[in-house]
Design an enzyme around this catalytic site. Sequence first.
Site, PDB file in Angstrom:
ATOM      1  N   ASP A 296      -9.877  -9.110  14.141  1.00 47.87           N
ATOM      2  CA  ASP A 296      -9.181  -8.029  14.848  1.00 47.87           C
ATOM      3  C   ASP A 296      -8.205  -8.591  15.877  1.00 47.87           C
ATOM      4  OD1 ASP A 296     -10.799  -6.300  13.399  1.00 47.87           O
ATOM      5  OD2 ASP A 296     -12.334  -6.258  14.963  1.00 47.87           O
TER       6      ASP A 296
ATOM      7  N   HIS B 227     -19.927  -2.349  17.114  1.00 44.12           N
ATOM      8  CA  HIS B 227     -18.551  -2.819  16.887  1.00 44.12           C
ATOM      9  C   HIS B 227     -17.817  -1.889  15.920  1.00 44.12           C
ATOM     10  CE1 HIS B 227     -15.505  -6.122  16.384  1.00 44.12           C
ATOM     11  NE2 HIS B 227     -15.300  -5.442  15.260  1.00 44.12           N
ATOM     12  N   GLU B 228     -18.424  -1.601  14.769  1.00 42.62           N
ATOM     13  CA  GLU B 228     -17.758  -0.763  13.771  1.00 42.62           C
ATOM     14  C   GLU B 228     -17.645   0.678  14.256  1.00 42.62           C
ATOM     15  OE1 GLU B 228     -16.266  -2.045  11.359  1.00 42.62           O
ATOM     16  OE2 GLU B 228     -17.134  -4.039  11.507  1.00 42.62           O
TER      17      GLU B 228
ATOM     18  N   THR C 277       4.129  -7.510  -8.834  1.00 42.75           N
ATOM     19  CA  THR C 277       4.828  -6.221  -8.891  1.00 42.75           C
ATOM     20  C   THR C 277       5.439  -5.949 -10.262  1.00 42.75           C
ATOM     21  OG1 THR C 277       6.746  -7.333  -7.900  1.00 42.75           O
ATOM     22  CG2 THR C 277       5.316  -6.081  -6.433  1.00 42.75           C
ATOM     23  N   GLY C 278       5.385  -6.902 -11.177  1.00 44.02           N
ATOM     24  CA  GLY C 278       5.837  -6.643 -12.544  1.00 44.02           C
ATOM     25  C   GLY C 278       7.185  -7.228 -12.892  1.00 44.02           C
ATOM     26  N   LYS C 279       7.584  -8.310 -12.235  1.00 47.59           N
ATOM     27  CA  LYS C 279       8.891  -8.913 -12.535  1.00 47.59           C
ATOM     28  C   LYS C 279       8.914  -9.502 -13.945  1.00 47.59           C
ATOM     29  CE  LYS C 279       8.567 -11.624  -8.938  1.00 47.59           C
ATOM     30  NZ  LYS C 279       7.334 -11.083  -8.354  1.00 47.59           N
TER      31      LYS C 279
ATOM     32  N   GLY D  39      10.769  -9.833  -5.632  1.00 48.02           N
ATOM     33  CA  GLY D  39       9.697  -8.966  -5.161  1.00 48.02           C
ATOM     34  C   GLY D  39       8.413  -9.728  -4.940  1.00 48.02           C
ATOM     35  N   PRO D  40       7.434  -9.090  -4.291  1.00 46.60           N
ATOM     36  CA  PRO D  40       6.141  -9.743  -4.026  1.00 46.60           C
ATOM     37  C   PRO D  40       5.412 -10.070  -5.324  1.00 46.60           C
ATOM     38  CG  PRO D  40       6.403  -7.727  -2.729  1.00 46.60           C
ATOM     39  CD  PRO D  40       7.498  -7.738  -3.742  1.00 46.60           C
ATOM     40  N   PRO D  41       4.416 -10.939  -5.270  1.00 53.05           N
ATOM     41  CA  PRO D  41       3.648 -11.269  -6.480  1.00 53.05           C
ATOM     42  C   PRO D  41       2.923 -10.049  -7.032  1.00 53.05           C
ATOM     43  CG  PRO D  41       3.224 -12.866  -4.725  1.00 53.05           C
ATOM     44  CD  PRO D  41       4.000 -11.753  -4.108  1.00 53.05           C
TER      45      PRO D  41
END
Length: 671
Positions: free
Chosen positions: A531, A456-457, A237-239, A233-235
Amino acid sequence: MEKKNDNNNMPKMPRFNMNWIYGLALIALIAIYFSSNGQVGGSVTRPATYDSFRVFVDKGYATKVVINSQDRKLKMYVNPKNIREVFKASAKEVGPDPFLDVTFGSVDKVEEYLLAKKQEGKFTGTLSYENKSGSDFMNLLLNIVPFALIILFWFFIMNRMSGGGGGAGGVFNVGKSKAKMYEKGGELGITFKDVAGQAGAKQEVQEIVEFLKNPQKYTDLGGKIPKGALLVGPPGTGKTLLAKAVAGEAGVPFFSMSGSDFVEMFVGVGASRVRDLFRQAKEKSPCIIFIDEIDAVGRARSKNPAMGGNDERENTLNALLTEMDGFGTNSGVIILAATNRVDMLDSALLRAGRFDREIHVDLPDLTERKEIFQVHMKPIKIDKTVDIDFLSRQTPGFSGADIANVCNEAALIAARRNAKAVGKQDFLDAVDRIIGGLEKKTKVMTAEEKRSIALHEAGHATISWFCEHAAPLVKVTIVPRGRALGAAWYLPEERQITTKEQMLDEMCSLLGGRAAEELFTGHISTGAMNDLERATKSAYGMIAFAGMGDKLPNICYYNNQEYSFQKPYSETTARIIDEEVLKMINEQYDRAKQLLIEHKEGHNRLAELLISREVIYSNDVEEIFGKRPWVSRSQEIIEENERALAERMAEERAKELEQKEKEENKEGDKA
């Protein structure tokens, strides 16, 4: 069973240590020295008076006299024939050169006396002088100190080489495993209750725990315990947390180490550590081995053989493969491993029989984020304004570690303003801080730059308001934050799949800022770089990977081979992909400009509001453009929470004004 109890009741003998031998040898040397009556260099010395010295010289016993004028001492060496008369011992007992140590008063008197005896023929030896000073104790020190230093240095080297008395960091123990062992995993104090969310992953690892607690339940039916489980899993995530929970629940010995602990500069050390780790595990079975970041040692082996070299990492991997499922057996040893780079692992490591299960620990969804917030909010004092449901929706794509960071940042922000409890706004500020960075209100901008950023925003906000599949707007700001000069926050809907129309609407919203600059300022700037990068990546993904192009439909050129040095398509296809991407981005750019022209007045009002307030919310946009044509449940939640937020901000402003008036009145009274 009785024998086992007898062995347990027997007194435990101390473990053997090489330092014992060194200590015994030193004690023996000291004993030999003192047992020789002060014998140094194989000869005996004995103190004597000056009168005795004269008597022995008169008898002709002296063969040589050495005078030390500084210490006023002399040494009288005795003729071997007269040793028994002087020392009352045999020649073997006193050594080859025994002498008497005599203290005298005047050097001149001694010289006159010896010269007279020489003339008489009673002293036929030689007379010499020495300038050494020091007592017997100093001489003893000079003889012993060098040897003592050598012994101490040897002890130091041996201690370092043995890793500080049995550790695993020295030369002799460099091949030993560095794994931390917990006799009972409960020492970590973590159980499955501490792991919020990840219901599927917990269910799979709970079965391993159940097998360790009650193996007969499965073996009676012919089942076998899984040899290994790989947490992917991704960093964040609680492995690792899940592995700690397994250790806490199972109640069996638990070995924990990182994949990098196998790697060392010495050749063959990694393989040796693997073998030592599994040897210890077999002795403690049933037990669990946890290898964190296994990609450090389990990376796919190169297809190109090393040119006569020795690849230490591949040797370590080969040893790991053999120990996990080789000719020997590992009954009762379960291997847990964690990685966020499963695509880099060797296929032989991933096969069934080594890692039977590949457990995916993904980013938490909405419900799981709510559970994680509840866990991390327990130690935090929160007020009634905090809405966990809203915060869960406000943090899409956040991992468990990110949510823990949000809660901690919120507490720090509340403490900074001397609050007694953490409020909703503190959590929102923490989310903004983590996503966008720290606010830089002191950054100096010209009026022209500020207007350009506001246009822009406002362009992003306008386009997202009128695109059906664009994420609902939360707020827009032109306060510099991190490296960005302005930002727009959205509340994206969580989708399992994304359609082409949804991706095109999001791309159009991204290009709205650049389109607004070109339309209303007459020039373009570098402010849209991020963007454009995101839009370009999205377009290439749609054309080359998702098969969403007009000229290249239903084709995916994704290539997951690590050692591939060429594109999986021709140069002609590459040109077509570039054309398709350019066409797609230009179409959405033109669409964004068309929408801005249609809503020109509202866009300008929105920009002016941004310049004056610096921060606006979705209700401000609604006052200008009216209700959004496509209102989702997420938008309804945003509107409800923003009303509550506006009321709270109004109350806080009123309190600030009241406090300011009180302070002014106090200053007036003092004056």
